[in-house]
Design a protein around this motif. Structure first.
Motif, PDB file in Angstrom:
ATOM      1  N   SER A  40       5.281 -15.768   1.539  1.00 35.79           N
ATOM      2  CA  SER A  40       4.552 -14.707   0.673  1.00 35.79           C
ATOM      3  C   SER A  40       5.121 -13.257   0.949  1.00 35.79           C
ATOM      4  O   SER A  40       5.274 -12.564  -0.218  1.00 35.79           O
ATOM      5  CB  SER A  40       3.144 -14.742   0.789  1.00 35.79           C
ATOM      6  N   PHE A  41       5.294 -13.046   2.001  1.00 35.51           N
ATOM      7  CA  PHE A  41       5.677 -11.747   2.430  1.00 35.51           C
ATOM      8  C   PHE A  41       7.239 -11.259   1.657  1.00 35.51           C
ATOM      9  O   PHE A  41       7.354 -10.141   1.116  1.00 35.51           O
ATOM     10  CB  PHE A  41       5.937 -11.333   3.816  1.00 35.51           C
ATOM     11  N   LEU A  42       7.927 -12.340   1.684  1.00 36.30           N
ATOM     12  CA  LEU A  42       9.267 -12.179   0.928  1.00 36.30           C
ATOM     13  C   LEU A  42       9.156 -11.921  -0.354  1.00 36.30           C
ATOM     14  O   LEU A  42       9.801 -11.005  -0.980  1.00 36.30           O
ATOM     15  CB  LEU A  42      10.211 -13.382   1.304  1.00 36.30           C
ATOM     16  N   PHE A  43       8.326 -12.729  -1.030  1.00 41.03           N
ATOM     17  CA  PHE A  43       8.099 -12.383  -2.604  1.00 41.03           C
ATOM     18  C   PHE A  43       7.604 -10.961  -2.919  1.00 41.03           C
ATOM     19  O   PHE A  43       8.026 -10.525  -3.801  1.00 41.03           O
ATOM     20  CB  PHE A  43       7.131 -13.581  -2.902  1.00 41.03           C
ATOM     21  N   MET A  44       6.550 -10.568  -1.957  1.00 43.25           N
ATOM     22  CA  MET A  44       5.860  -9.348  -1.979  1.00 43.25           C
ATOM     23  C   MET A  44       6.931  -8.354  -2.135  1.00 43.25           C
ATOM     24  O   MET A  44       7.191  -7.213  -2.643  1.00 43.25           O
ATOM     25  CB  MET A  44       4.907  -9.042  -1.312  1.00 43.25           C
ATOM     26  N   GLY A  45       7.853  -8.405  -0.979  1.00 47.63           N
ATOM     27  CA  GLY A  45       9.246  -7.472  -0.781  1.00 47.63           C
ATOM     28  C   GLY A  45      10.029  -7.492  -2.144  1.00 47.63           C
ATOM     29  O   GLY A  45      10.517  -6.393  -2.453  1.00 47.63           O
ATOM     30  N   ILE A  46      10.278  -8.630  -2.558  1.00 46.89           N
ATOM     31  CA  ILE A  46      11.093  -8.790  -3.979  1.00 46.89           C
ATOM     32  C   ILE A  46      10.347  -7.935  -5.109  1.00 46.89           C
ATOM     33  O   ILE A  46      10.526  -7.262  -5.935  1.00 46.89           O
ATOM     34  CB  ILE A  46      11.150 -10.043  -4.349  1.00 46.89           C
ATOM     35  N   MET A  47       8.932  -8.182  -4.964  1.00 44.95           N
ATOM     36  CA  MET A  47       8.062  -7.414  -6.091  1.00 44.95           C
ATOM     37  C   MET A  47       8.015  -5.780  -5.987  1.00 44.95           C
ATOM     38  O   MET A  47       8.569  -5.131  -6.864  1.00 44.95           O
ATOM     39  CB  MET A  47       6.541  -7.857  -5.890  1.00 44.95           C
ATOM     40  N   VAL A  97       0.871 -18.192  -5.080  1.00 43.59           N
ATOM     41  CA  VAL A  97       0.613 -19.587  -4.570  1.00 43.59           C
ATOM     42  C   VAL A  97       0.794 -19.775  -3.343  1.00 43.59           C
ATOM     43  O   VAL A  97       0.190 -20.333  -2.609  1.00 43.59           O
ATOM     44  CB  VAL A  97       1.817 -20.524  -5.427  1.00 43.59           C
ATOM     45  N   ALA A  98       1.875 -19.028  -2.632  1.00 43.21           N
ATOM     46  CA  ALA A  98       1.881 -19.330  -1.118  1.00 43.21           C
ATOM     47  C   ALA A  98       0.912 -18.631  -0.508  1.00 43.21           C
ATOM     48  O   ALA A  98       0.368 -19.424   0.511  1.00 43.21           O
ATOM     49  CB  ALA A  98       3.421 -18.593  -0.842  1.00 43.21           C
ATOM     50  N   LEU A  99       0.276 -17.446  -0.856  1.00 43.32           N
ATOM     51  CA  LEU A  99      -0.931 -16.988  -0.209  1.00 43.32           C
ATOM     52  C   LEU A  99      -2.050 -17.822  -0.271  1.00 43.32           C
ATOM     53  O   LEU A  99      -2.809 -17.876   0.453  1.00 43.32           O
ATOM     54  CB  LEU A  99      -1.069 -15.654  -0.974  1.00 43.32           C
ATOM     55  N   ASN A 147     -10.115 -14.121   3.829  1.00 46.57           N
ATOM     56  CA  ASN A 147      -9.820 -12.662   3.071  1.00 46.57           C
ATOM     57  C   ASN A 147      -9.166 -11.677   4.056  1.00 46.57           C
ATOM     58  O   ASN A 147      -8.615 -10.894   3.565  1.00 46.57           O
ATOM     59  CB  ASN A 147     -11.306 -12.680   2.758  1.00 46.57           C
ATOM     60  N   VAL A 148      -9.570 -11.621   5.147  1.00 47.87           N
ATOM     61  CA  VAL A 148      -9.005 -10.572   6.000  1.00 47.87           C
ATOM     62  C   VAL A 148      -7.436 -10.695   6.125  1.00 47.87           C
ATOM     63  O   VAL A 148      -6.758  -9.677   5.884  1.00 47.87           O
ATOM     64  CB  VAL A 148      -9.674 -10.628   7.346  1.00 47.87           C
ATOM     65  N   LEU A 149      -7.044 -11.877   6.615  1.00 50.40           N
ATOM     66  CA  LEU A 149      -5.607 -12.116   6.591  1.00 50.40           C
ATOM     67  C   LEU A 149      -4.755 -11.690   5.359  1.00 50.40           C
ATOM     68  O   LEU A 149      -3.726 -11.236   5.393  1.00 50.40           O
ATOM     69  CB  LEU A 149      -5.241 -13.495   7.070  1.00 50.40           C
ATOM     70  N   ASN A 150      -5.410 -12.372   4.157  1.00 49.68           N
ATOM     71  CA  ASN A 150      -4.901 -12.081   2.828  1.00 49.68           C
ATOM     72  C   ASN A 150      -4.789 -10.727   2.474  1.00 49.68           C
ATOM     73  O   ASN A 150      -3.784 -10.156   1.910  1.00 49.68           O
ATOM     74  CB  ASN A 150      -5.374 -12.805   1.848  1.00 49.68           C
ATOM     75  N   LEU A 151      -6.033  -9.928   2.795  1.00 50.03           N
ATOM     76  CA  LEU A 151      -5.976  -8.641   2.629  1.00 50.03           C
ATOM     77  C   LEU A 151      -4.808  -7.818   3.204  1.00 50.03           C
ATOM     78  O   LEU A 151      -4.363  -6.830   2.556  1.00 50.03           O
ATOM     79  CB  LEU A 151      -7.356  -8.005   2.840  1.00 50.03           C
ATOM     80  N   ILE A 152      -4.631  -7.974   4.416  1.00 49.90           N
ATOM     81  CA  ILE A 152      -3.876  -7.236   5.160  1.00 49.90           C
ATOM     82  C   ILE A 152      -2.517  -7.628   4.873  1.00 49.90           C
ATOM     83  O   ILE A 152      -1.585  -6.708   4.852  1.00 49.90           O
ATOM     84  CB  ILE A 152      -3.980  -7.626   6.788  1.00 49.90           C
ATOM     85  N   ILE A 153      -2.122  -8.813   4.820  1.00 51.91           N
ATOM     86  CA  ILE A 153      -0.799  -9.426   4.393  1.00 51.91           C
ATOM     87  C   ILE A 153      -0.550  -8.522   3.018  1.00 51.91           C
ATOM     88  O   ILE A 153       0.488  -8.180   2.657  1.00 51.91           O
ATOM     89  CB  ILE A 153      -0.645 -11.010   4.205  1.00 51.91           C
ATOM     90  N   THR A 154      -1.450  -8.924   2.077  1.00 54.69           N
ATOM     91  CA  THR A 154      -1.125  -8.192   0.707  1.00 54.69           C
ATOM     92  C   THR A 154      -1.049  -6.721   0.643  1.00 54.69           C
ATOM     93  O   THR A 154      -0.205  -6.235  -0.005  1.00 54.69           O
ATOM     94  CB  THR A 154      -2.310  -8.560  -0.270  1.00 54.69           C
ATOM     95  N   SER A 155      -1.810  -5.981   1.431  1.00 54.93           N
ATOM     96  CA  SER A 155      -1.804  -4.701   1.821  1.00 54.93           C
ATOM     97  C   SER A 155      -0.430  -3.919   2.212  1.00 54.93           C
ATOM     98  O   SER A 155       0.165  -3.280   1.851  1.00 54.93           O
ATOM     99  CB  SER A 155      -2.844  -3.904   2.597  1.00 54.93           C
ATOM    100  N   LEU A 156       0.007  -4.897   3.286  1.00 52.04           N
ATOM    101  CA  LEU A 156       1.300  -4.610   3.776  1.00 52.04           C
ATOM    102  C   LEU A 156       2.483  -4.758   2.887  1.00 52.04           C
ATOM    103  O   LEU A 156       3.519  -4.177   2.926  1.00 52.04           O
ATOM    104  CB  LEU A 156       1.506  -5.285   5.159  1.00 52.04           C
ATOM    105  N   GLY A 157       2.406  -6.289   2.411  1.00 46.11           N
ATOM    106  CA  GLY A 157       3.598  -6.775   1.765  1.00 46.11           C
ATOM    107  C   GLY A 157       3.845  -6.075   0.572  1.00 46.11           C
ATOM    108  O   GLY A 157       4.994  -5.817   0.069  1.00 46.11           O
ATOM    109  N   ALA A 308      -1.189   2.847  -3.404  1.00 44.80           N
ATOM    110  CA  ALA A 308      -1.718   4.092  -2.405  1.00 44.80           C
ATOM    111  C   ALA A 308      -3.235   3.919  -2.464  1.00 44.80           C
ATOM    112  O   ALA A 308      -3.783   4.059  -1.482  1.00 44.80           O
ATOM    113  CB  ALA A 308      -0.999   5.215  -2.858  1.00 44.80           C
ATOM    114  N   LYS A 309      -3.912   3.784  -3.501  1.00 50.29           N
ATOM    115  CA  LYS A 309      -5.285   3.827  -3.807  1.00 50.29           C
ATOM    116  C   LYS A 309      -5.864   2.524  -2.997  1.00 50.29           C
ATOM    117  O   LYS A 309      -6.895   2.682  -2.074  1.00 50.29           O
ATOM    118  CB  LYS A 309      -5.885   3.917  -5.276  1.00 50.29           C
ATOM    119  N   ARG A 310      -5.160   1.293  -3.001  1.00 54.44           N
ATOM    120  CA  ARG A 310      -5.824   0.329  -2.280  1.00 54.44           C
ATOM    121  C   ARG A 310      -5.667   0.380  -0.779  1.00 54.44           C
ATOM    122  O   ARG A 310      -6.296  -0.109  -0.034  1.00 54.44           O
ATOM    123  CB  ARG A 310      -5.004  -0.959  -2.779  1.00 54.44           C
TER     124      ARG A 310
END
Length: 599
Positions: A40-47, A97-99, A147-157, A308-310
């Motif tokens: 998921s992090f890889l896909f977010m990096g591509i995004m 999907v991965a997340l 939710n905690v893990l997804n939120l942190i991973i999404t925020s970072l990735g 940045a707001k998120r």
């Protein structure tokens, strides 16, 4: 690396408790699912990369097409924009999907862990907690971990990488304009610090309000007959409506607190964009800069605004989920009160003789229920426990199944102290039928089969026949596949009792406990159930609790229990001849019956 100001701001607003909770979630769940998060992090990096690429291309689009008027650039740049957009779209799908897959697995794993931990608690835990509170913790806690893990991973990735990538675009185009973002971001993050505690307090009140609503709603639904019988609809409606109104107000306060960061971010974002437009516009008009640089920076800044707001709201959004995660850990960290020590032997049944020797027990400190109770239930015989309510008869059965532990004294089965054998082997050796029959939501077949999971259809039917239940079951449209309703509400009292007896027949345990098994039945139903019980008691060590003495006059032994002690014991005729406490109970009951018959 975050800039020092931004890193310090994050450390200042994230409490030690939050860091501990997040660390435990990553160790407990994140580490086990690191591959899914990495994908998921890889896909977010591509995004993030494609987003930054689109912002950077805006400079070439403006300069080559609109300034240089290069017609070939139209096709090349248009194709690049389309390609980047397609890649970004597929990456967004892949990361979602991965997340989701990892998140759903975390919810499932935590629900299993919580259920396992709850099933290892003793009866005391459940008697002291309402079902609504347990269910809220069961569901909210498991979902909060995801939710905690997804939120942190999404925020970072997604968000942090996007901010970093877009900031690099601004640095490449104009380092000074990038500095404007570095100044604004720490101010925005610091601006939400005062909201964190407020959100935590409001959420805590909101959670407890939700438990109260669910608690009283469940009570109302399960007690609907009582409510209607006592015409309590208006009282219950007013009480629950009041809870709902309080919950609404708390939710509104929560929303206001969470939304207070919005105006701050909007204002600071507007200031940043205004400063960049002023600086970049002046640079284009008077400083020799190209329009492409101007539009590239503006595009990067605008695309940077939402992530940045998120990021600025991250700690506020984490607050509610972290409280749910702590509720999860509160259950997982509870000691398993019914866990047997390694190497504990199993109960070995020979004849099934039960002995209570000077047993003392209290449900509440300083209020003893059993005060040195002693008696013997001989193997293969029926021992009846009679006496006034509150004397400790039902407590005897609770202690025999080790729902509670004795304070002093010993309970043995075939000479084995039940405290020194596994609970599983002990309870496997005991069958139980009570006045308050519990049927699981499901079919008749499933409820009978609960007596021995894995039993064949023939064995289930044989048990039903022995319990005098087969005929009425086959009278149902669905037969053994008929639904019984919640707690068996679609069956009559006698039908529920006979299904419970069939379940006990199927279990075929050598020791049988009967707690007022016919007390709530009419005469016709009682006669049918008593036939089944007589067959079930045959060749089993049976303990019977009864208030109606006519149901136990044929018992091999009758023990009269008063104030936590056995005050008399013997057969029916022997106790009547003694003219003691049993004789008094006997005279009161049978004299009352004679009066009713003569009337």
């Amino acid at each position: 690396m975050l800039p020092p100001k931004m890193a310090n701001a994050f450390r200042n607003i994230i409490s030690a408790e939050t860091r501990d909770t997040v660390s435990r979630l990553f160790i407990q769940d994140g580490r086990r699912h690191w591959k899914g998060y990495a994908i998921s992090f890889l896909f977010m990096g591509i995004m993030a990369g494609t987003t930054s690429g689109l912002a950077y291309l805006m400079g070439d689009v403006i300069n080559r097409i609109f300034v240089e008027q290069n017609s070939n650039a139209i096709w090349i740049l248009s194709g690049a924009v389309v390609a980047l957009s397609v890649i970004k779209g597929f990456s967004a799908y892949g990361q979602a999907v991965a997340l989701a897959k990892v998140g759903n697995r975390i919810v499932a794993d935590n629900q299993k862990r919580v259920l396992d931990r709850l099933l290892m608690q003793d009866v005391t835990y459940f008697s002291g907690s309402h079902t609504a509170e347990i269910m809220m913790r069961f569901n909210t806690g498991a979902q909060a971990a995801r939710n905690v893990l997804n939120l942190i991973i999404t925020s970072l990735g997604r968000d942090l990488l996007s901010v970093i990538g877009l900031t690099l675009v601004m640095i490449i185009q104009d380092p000074f304009m990038a500095m404007i973002g570095f100044v604004v971001m720490p101010i925005a993050i610091g601006g939400v610090r005062s909201l964190i505690r407020k959100v935590q307090k409001i959420f805590s009140r909101e959670f407890h309000s939700a438990i109260q609503i669910m608690t009283e709603s469940i009570d109302a639904f399960q007690g609907i007959r009582t409510i209607k019988s006592f015409t309590l609809e208006d009282v219950q409606r007013e009480r629950i409506f009041e809870r709902i109104d309080k919950m609404e107000k708390a939710s509104n306060r929560m929303m206001r607190a969470q939304s207070q960061s919005g105006p701050l971010m909007e204002a600071l974002g507007g200031v940043a964009i205004g400063l960049v437009v002023m600086y970049a516009g002046w640079g284009v008009l008077h400083g020799g800069r190209t329009p492409g640089e101007f539009f590239s920076v503006i595009t990067a800044l605008l695309l940077c605004y939402e992530p940045a707001k998120r990021l600025a709201r991250l700690n506020i959004d984490l607050t509610t989920h972290l409280m749910g995660a702590r509720m999860l850990f509160a259950i997982l960290d509870r000691p398993a009160t019914e866990a047997d020590a390694p190497g504990t032997p199993e109960l070995a049944i020979k004849g099934g003789g039960v002995v209570f020797d000077e047993v003392v027990f209290s449900y509440r400190e300083g209020e003893p229920v059993l005060r040195g109770l002693s008696f013997v239930a001989e193997p293969g015989q029926t021992t009846a426990l009679v006496g006034p309510s509150g004397g400790g008869k039902s407590t005897v059965m609770n202690l025999l199944e080790r729902f509670y532990e004795v304070e002093s004294g010993v309970i043995t089965i075939d000479g084995q102290n039940i405290d020194s054998v596994t609970r599983h082997s002990l309870r496997k050796a005991i069958g139980f039928v009570s006045q308050d029959v519990f049927l699981f939501t499901g079919t008749v077949r499933e409820n009978i089969a609960a007596g021995r999971p894995g039993a064949t259809e023939e064995e289930i039917i044989a048990a039903a026949r022995s319990a005098h239940a087969h005929d009425f079951i086959m009278g149902f449209e669905g037969g053994y596949d008929s639904r019984v309703g919640e707690r068996g509400t679609q069956l009559s009292g006698g039908q529920r009792q006979r299904i419970a007896i069939a379940r006990a027949f199927l279990k075929d345990a050598p020791i049988l406990l009967l707690d007022e098994a016919t007390a709530a039945l009419d005469s016709e139903s009682e006669a049918e159930v008593q036939k089944a019980l007589n067959e079930l008691q045959r060749n089993r060590t049976t303990l019977v609790i009864a208030h109606r003495l006519q149901t136990v006059i044929n018992a091999d032994k009758i023990c009269v229990i008063e104030k936590g002690r056995v005050v008399e014991s013997g057969r029916h005729d022997e106790l009547v001849a003694k003219r003691g406490r049993y004789f008094t109970f006997h005279q009161l009951q049978f004299a009352g019956q004679q009066e009713r018959l003569s009337a």
